[in-house]
Motif scaffolding. Structure first.
Motif, short mmCIF file in Angstrom:
data_model
loop_
_atom_site.label_atom_id
_atom_site.label_comp_id
_atom_site.label_asym_id
_atom_site.label_seq_id
_atom_site.Cartn_x
_atom_site.Cartn_y
_atom_site.Cartn_z
N ARG A 137 -15.22 -8.09 -11.71
CA ARG A 137 -16.16 -7.53 -12.70
C ARG A 137 -17.39 -8.44 -12.86
O ARG A 137 -18.52 -7.98 -12.90
N ARG A 138 -17.13 -9.74 -12.96
CA ARG A 138 -18.23 -10.66 -13.23
C ARG A 138 -19.25 -10.63 -12.10
O ARG A 138 -20.47 -10.61 -12.34
N GLU A 139 -18.77 -10.59 -10.85
CA GLU A 139 -19.70 -10.59 -9.72
C GLU A 139 -20.56 -9.34 -9.69
O GLU A 139 -21.74 -9.38 -9.32
N ILE A 140 -19.98 -8.23 -10.09
CA ILE A 140 -20.77 -6.99 -10.15
C ILE A 140 -21.87 -7.13 -11.20
O ILE A 140 -23.03 -6.78 -10.97
N LEU A 141 -21.50 -7.70 -12.35
CA LEU A 141 -22.48 -7.87 -13.43
C LEU A 141 -23.57 -8.88 -13.03
O LEU A 141 -24.76 -8.68 -13.31
N VAL A 142 -23.16 -9.96 -12.35
CA VAL A 142 -24.14 -10.97 -11.90
C VAL A 142 -25.14 -10.32 -10.94
O VAL A 142 -26.35 -10.51 -11.05
N ARG A 143 -24.59 -9.51 -10.03
CA ARG A 143 -25.46 -8.83 -9.06
C ARG A 143 -26.43 -7.89 -9.78
O ARG A 143 -27.61 -7.83 -9.44
N LEU A 144 -25.94 -7.23 -10.80
CA LEU A 144 -26.78 -6.31 -11.59
C LEU A 144 -27.92 -7.08 -12.25
O LEU A 144 -29.10 -6.68 -12.19
N VAL A 145 -27.60 -8.22 -12.84
CA VAL A 145 -28.62 -9.04 -13.53
C VAL A 145 -29.66 -9.54 -12.52
O VAL A 145 -30.86 -9.51 -12.78
N ASN A 146 -29.15 -9.98 -11.36
CA ASN A 146 -30.07 -10.51 -10.35
C ASN A 146 -31.05 -9.45 -9.84
O ASN A 146 -32.18 -9.75 -9.48
N ASN A 147 -30.57 -8.21 -9.81
CA ASN A 147 -31.41 -7.13 -9.28
C ASN A 147 -32.35 -6.54 -10.31
O ASN A 147 -33.22 -5.75 -9.98
N CYS A 148 -32.16 -6.87 -11.57
CA CYS A 148 -33.03 -6.32 -12.61
C CYS A 148 -34.01 -7.38 -13.08
O CYS A 148 -33.73 -8.58 -13.01
N THR A 149 -35.14 -6.94 -13.58
CA THR A 149 -36.12 -7.89 -14.08
C THR A 149 -35.91 -8.06 -15.59
O THR A 149 -35.34 -7.20 -16.26
N GLY A 150 -36.36 -9.17 -16.11
CA GLY A 150 -36.31 -9.37 -17.56
C GLY A 150 -35.05 -10.06 -18.05
O GLY A 150 -34.86 -10.24 -19.24
N PHE A 151 -34.13 -10.40 -17.16
CA PHE A 151 -32.92 -11.14 -17.57
C PHE A 151 -33.06 -12.59 -17.14
O PHE A 151 -33.54 -12.86 -16.05
#
Lengths: 164, 446
Positions: A137-151
């Motif tokens: 789960r954490r790796e999916i969330l990390v990948r999501l954050v990395n791909n989005c701007t503003g985090f």
């Protein structure tokens, strides 16, 4: 994005005849992985032992939280239980009905499968059933954050409650 | 129509015994066949007192299940069990006796299955603490639940069915069956003392473990416990007085269940979801199938055969009582006692019509509760309930105990259960026979 690009390849492996004690040492000695993959000689996945499975083995089938509260010396009880289960091996404990992903599955599919099953981590297998890695789960969330701007991943630091 | 109904009845019975298909599916499908083939019309199945579903039984069962579902949330049984183990000071034989007593009393007023479901985990836990084999304790509890359940109208489903069919009230069961069960229980415990009294020993340090257990931790919800005990107490009082106030037992139980549901604050959805609906529908299906064989005359034929064998007289049915007791016991050891009693009830009613030379459907309470007939009803109740101890599949409580024990790593084989259960069944039915004979045919205490 394919899961193969974000999977973790460092995983915990065990043989079917690995005993309870070695499984316990393996899972407690590692900081991140929460499950052990039981594989054969060719790394084909046979089953999974999670930290929950190891804990469940220590609790007799009749025990519930209410009964547990009536015991004044719980540590002694658990010690006795470890003695009872120490000869069990991975093949006795492992779950064999496994949900898994293939390398070409999309990250979104991994997210959906984790949400559907409630599992923390899913193995990634090749066509022959050999284990290639895992995604959690954490790796999916990390990948999501990395791909989005503003985090900003460094914004939040954990709070040490013992210092309060 | 005769052969259609008879075939449906026999096939359903065979399938229920074989356990190849779930008994509820069999009973419901059999009932549907009875209706679709017009052996019974729907109005008869749903509305007829003589042929249809006995709603008194159905609502009594549902209501008691609701009360039990709420009570189990309080943890009172686990509290009592641990308290008893401490009162026994960790002595294994005393614990066995006290657990048997708790199970018997619990089963007399609640459901047998629920009682053992609550007590088996505590028993396994105590046995673990004492480092002793739990199997003799678990089998003792299964046997005690079937014996204790025999004592009251609400203790076991066969008694509920007999009470409804014969128009008997709660106090009738207390006056006629409870003394028999107290005597049987005392003799059984005496036998257990001889068998186990000197065989169960544990070290003093293990007994001390029991004394350190905290029983108060078992009570999960004190306000709910108080409300449940008050409502259960009032419901039992209501059962004791229902004959006097001319209420059916189901009315009393429904009042208790709905009151507890109202004051408990529990969500009706979860409480009603925990009602054993498969059992309820099993009863409904069974009543319709039995209604079918009553209508076509199969029960009448069986009744003629029973009269030919036992020769009941209008003022004396001694042989019939004795045959009924043993036949019910042996049958209930191999067949589920619910379909057995469902079949025997109309058979006895038909027999009453023939012995007292009455036109069909004209028997009144005066005939059904005739002094000569009453020992037959009590023999049926004693045989059907106590017979369940004869095998591991003879009663639902036995099946549950065997299953939970195996899950905890203590497999109880068929033979192992039989070693305890069969002698206890034969012993308790023998004592029942002496009780029925001496009470009704020597001292004539009706």
């Amino acid at each position: 994005m394919d899961v193969v690009k974000c999977m973790r390849t460092q995983v915990l492996l065990a043989k079917p005849n690995s005993d309870y004690k070695s499984l316990l040492c393996k899972i407690t000695g590692s900081t991140i992985p929460r499950q052990i993959y039981v594989v054969d000689e060719s790394y084909k996945l046979l089953g999974i032992v999670t930290s929950l499975d190891l804990l469940k083995e220590l609790i007799p089938s009749y025990m519930n939280a209410d009964l547990a509260r009536s015991i004044t010396d719980g540590a002694d009880f658990l010690q006795k239980q470890v003695e009872k289960v120490k000869d069990k091996c991975a093949s006795d404990i492992m779950a064999t009905k496994i949900k898994f992903l293939h390398p070409h599955n999309q990250l979104f599919e991994a997210d959906a499968l984790i949400a559907e099953t409630g599992f923390n981590t899913l193995p990634i297998l090749d066509e022959e059933g050999k284990i290639l890695g895992e995604i959690n789960r954490r790796e999916i969330l990390v990948r999501l954050v990395n791909n989005c701007t503003g985090f900003n991943l460094n914004d939040e630091k954990p709070v040490d409650l013992s210092l309060l | 129509m005769f052969w259609i109904a008879t075939t449906i009845f026999l096939v359903a019975y065979a399938l229920i015994i074989s356990e190849k298909i779930h008994k509820t599916k069999v009973a419901m499908f059999g009932a549907a066949l009875i209706l679709i083939t017009k052996v019974l019309h729907q109005e008869e199945a749903f509305d007829s007192l003589e042929l249809g579903v006995d709603w008194n039984v159905i609502f009594l069962l549902i209501s008691m299940m609701i009360i039990i579902n709420i009570m189990t949330k309080t943890g009172v049984f686990q509290y009592v069990a641990i308290k008893c183990a401490k009162l026994a000071k960790g002595e294994p034989f005393r614990i066995m006796i006290l657990f048997a007593v708790i199970t018997a009393i619990g089963s007399a007023f609640l459901d047998n299955v629920t009682t053992v479901l609550l007590l088996v985990p505590v028993t396994l836990f105590i046995a673990d603490q004492l480092e002793i084999n739990p199997i003799p304790y678990l089998i003792t509890e299964a046997l005690a639940s079937n014996i204790g359940g025999t004592a009251t109208l609400i203790g076991d489903p066969p008694n509920i069915m007999i009470a409804s069919k014969a128009g008997l009230n709660f106090m009738d069961f207390i006056v006629h069956l409870a003394p028999a069960i107290i005597i049987i229980f005392l003799f059984w415990m005496l036998a257990w003392k001889i068998i186990f009294g000197n065989r169960l020993h544990v070290r003093d340090e293990l007994k001390k473990r029991i004394m350190t257990l905290e029983e108060k931790e078992q009570i999960k919800d004190v306000p709910l416990l108080k409300k449940s005990l008050v409502v259960l107490g009032l419901t039992i009082l209501g059962f004791m007085l229902h004959g006097f106030f001319h209420y059916e037992p189901a009315t009393v139980a429904l009042m208790g269940a709905t009151t507890l549901l109202l004051v408990s604050g529990e969500e009706p959805h979860s409480i009603l979801a925990d009602v054993e609906w498969p059992t309820i529908f099993f009863f409904i299906g069974l009543f319709i199938i039995i209604g079918g064989i009553v209508k076509v005359g199969l029960v009448e034929d069986m009744s003629r055969a029973m009269i030919a064998v036992t020769d009941p007289q209008p003022d004396n049915m001694k042989l019939l009582s004795m045959v009924m007791l043993w036949f019910s016991a042996i049958s209930s050891a191999v067949v589920d006692n619910i379909p057995f009693v469902a079949t025997m009830n109309p058979l006895i009613i038909d027999m009453i019509h023939k012995v007292y030379d009455l036109a069909p459907g004209t028997a009144t309470a005066e005939h059904i509760q005739h002094l000569a007939v009453m020992p037959v009803w009590w023999s049926l109740a004693l045989g059907a309930c106590l017979g369940g101890n004869g095998s591991p599949i003879g009663a639902s409580a036995n099946v549950i105990v065997v299953g939970l024990s195996e899950k905890a790593g203590h497999k109880i084989s068929f033979g192992q259960f039989l070693k305890y259960g069969l002698p206890v069944m034969l012993f308790t039915v023998f004592l029942s026979m002496i009780y029925v004979y001496v009470r009704y045919y020597v001292f004539k205490l009706y």
